[in-house]
Design an enzyme around this catalytic site. Structure first.
Site, short mmCIF file in Angstrom:
data_model
loop_
_atom_site.label_atom_id
_atom_site.label_comp_id
_atom_site.label_asym_id
_atom_site.label_seq_id
_atom_site.Cartn_x
_atom_site.Cartn_y
_atom_site.Cartn_z
CG ASP A 70 140.45 54.05 135.30
OD1 ASP A 70 140.92 54.04 134.15
OD2 ASP A 70 140.83 53.26 136.19
CB SER A 71 138.65 50.78 132.60
OG SER A 71 139.95 50.74 133.16
CE1 TYR A 88 136.51 51.11 129.45
CE2 TYR A 88 137.50 53.29 129.34
CZ TYR A 88 136.40 52.49 129.57
OH TYR A 88 135.21 53.06 129.90
N GLY A 89 142.55 48.62 128.04
CA GLY A 89 143.87 48.53 127.42
C GLY A 89 143.97 47.53 126.29
CB CYS A 148 141.39 56.05 131.85
SG CYS A 148 141.72 54.61 130.84
CG ASN A 149 147.80 57.05 131.43
OD1 ASN A 149 148.63 57.88 131.13
ND2 ASN A 149 147.52 56.77 132.69
CB THR A 150 143.64 53.10 127.78
OG1 THR A 150 144.60 52.43 128.59
CG2 THR A 150 143.41 52.35 126.50
CD GLU A 193 140.25 47.02 138.43
OE1 GLU A 193 139.20 46.62 138.95
OE2 GLU A 193 140.51 48.23 138.27
CB CYS A 211 148.50 52.33 133.30
SG CYS A 211 146.99 51.45 133.79
CB THR A 212 145.07 56.00 136.30
OG1 THR A 212 144.08 55.22 135.63
CG2 THR A 212 145.28 57.30 135.56
CG HIS A 213 144.49 50.17 137.03
ND1 HIS A 213 143.74 50.95 136.19
CD2 HIS A 213 143.64 49.26 137.57
CE1 HIS A 213 142.49 50.51 136.20
NE2 HIS A 213 142.39 49.49 137.04
#
Ligand code: DGL
Length: 273
Positions: free
Chosen positions: A13-14, A45-46, A77-79, A157, A191-193
């Site tokens: 992921d980012s 990344y988004g 990561c979805n993006t 984050e 979004c995985t966040h």
């Protein structure tokens, strides 16, 4: 040489968002070993172009193959899944490569009763229309309303998972989607966040909206693919190895809050891809 079955699964992921997927993989595949890469030097990344995200994803997968001899890749990561899944599946056709979008789309299609699904994701993932396409491939009659919520990535984050500011930003993003008549009865955390904000999102939406995150569905799909290709591990798992592309301190601090224990510094390595 050790058998490919006992090689690790690469997950990236980012940032820390992909840990929501890693957690589910730990639960579903306890005998497997993992290497997790957080591309912290290049997050978010988004907001990046499709071309840039594809290039990052290719560099990471090449690194995984070269230095860790991974047997499967999970794009947590979805993006990156929206932009790079097909390219990675073509370039690395020797190993299973999974993204997070189809498993979430399937769960949402199964959950909706009024045929209206909302998706919140990064700017890039919304722009790609990957969710609209994945849902239409399953059921063309379903309406999809999407909203880019890039600021939620920064909240996670920063470790701001609750509090007044977090609640008002959630409200600001969700109000337009859930205002008026015939509003969605299902929300995809695209979004995985965002699963880290799930308790506050559910608190805002109340009980009538089903909130879907991809983690457990992706983990089940990973197990299914490994079984199908006879790639399940035959050994006990090794401790997960964490790689970061920027200094480990910040990752260790935030990931520790999420994982519920402090990460062992010796397991987090700074690398360049
Ligand atoms: N976790 C990410 C996703 O699922 C990306 C967050 C970001 O880097 O913008 O899309």
């Amino acid at each position: 040489m050790a058998s490919l079955n006992d090689a690790p699964i690469g997950v990236f992921d980012s940032g820390i968002g992909g840990l929501t997927v890693l957690n589910a993989l730990w639960q579903t595949l306890p005998q497997e070993s993992f290497v997790y890469l957080a591309d912290t030097a290049r997050i978010p990344y988004g907001t990046k172009s499709r071309e840039a995200v594809i290039q990052y994803a290719q560099q990471i997968c090449r690194q995984f193959i070269r230095h860790h001899r991974i047997k499967a890749l999970v794009i947590a990561c979805n993006t990156a899944s929206a932009h790079a899944l097909t390219t990675l599946q073509q370039e690395f056709s020797d190993i299973p490569v999974l993204g997070v979008i189809t498993p979430s789309a399937m769960a949402a299609v199964n959950a909706t009763r009024n045929q209206h699904i909302a998706v919140i994701a990064t700017e890039g993932a919304v722009r790609s229309r990957a969710y609209e396409e994945a849902i239409a491939a399953l059921d063309k009659k379903i309406r999809v309303s999407s909203e880019a919520c890039q600021l939620l990535v920064s909240l996670v984050e920063e470790g701001w998972l609750e509090g007044d500011i977090t609640d008002s930003i959630i409200q600001r993003y969700l109000q337009p989607l859930f205002n008026g008549n015939n509003t969605p009865d299902t929300l995809v955390l695209g979004c995985t966040h965002f699963p880290l904000l799930k308790p506050r999102i559910e608190n805002y939406l109340g009980k009538n909206v089903v909130v879907i995150d991809s983690a457990s569905n992706v983990a089940k799909e990973t197990r299914h693919l490994l079984e199908q290709r006879q790639l399940l591990s035959t050994e006990h798992s090794k401790p997960t190895q964490f790689l970061v592309t920027d200094s480990p301190q910040r990752f260790i601090a935030t990931a520790g809050i999420f994982l519920g224990n402090s990460l062992d510094e010796s397991k987090v390595q700074h690398i360049s891809v």
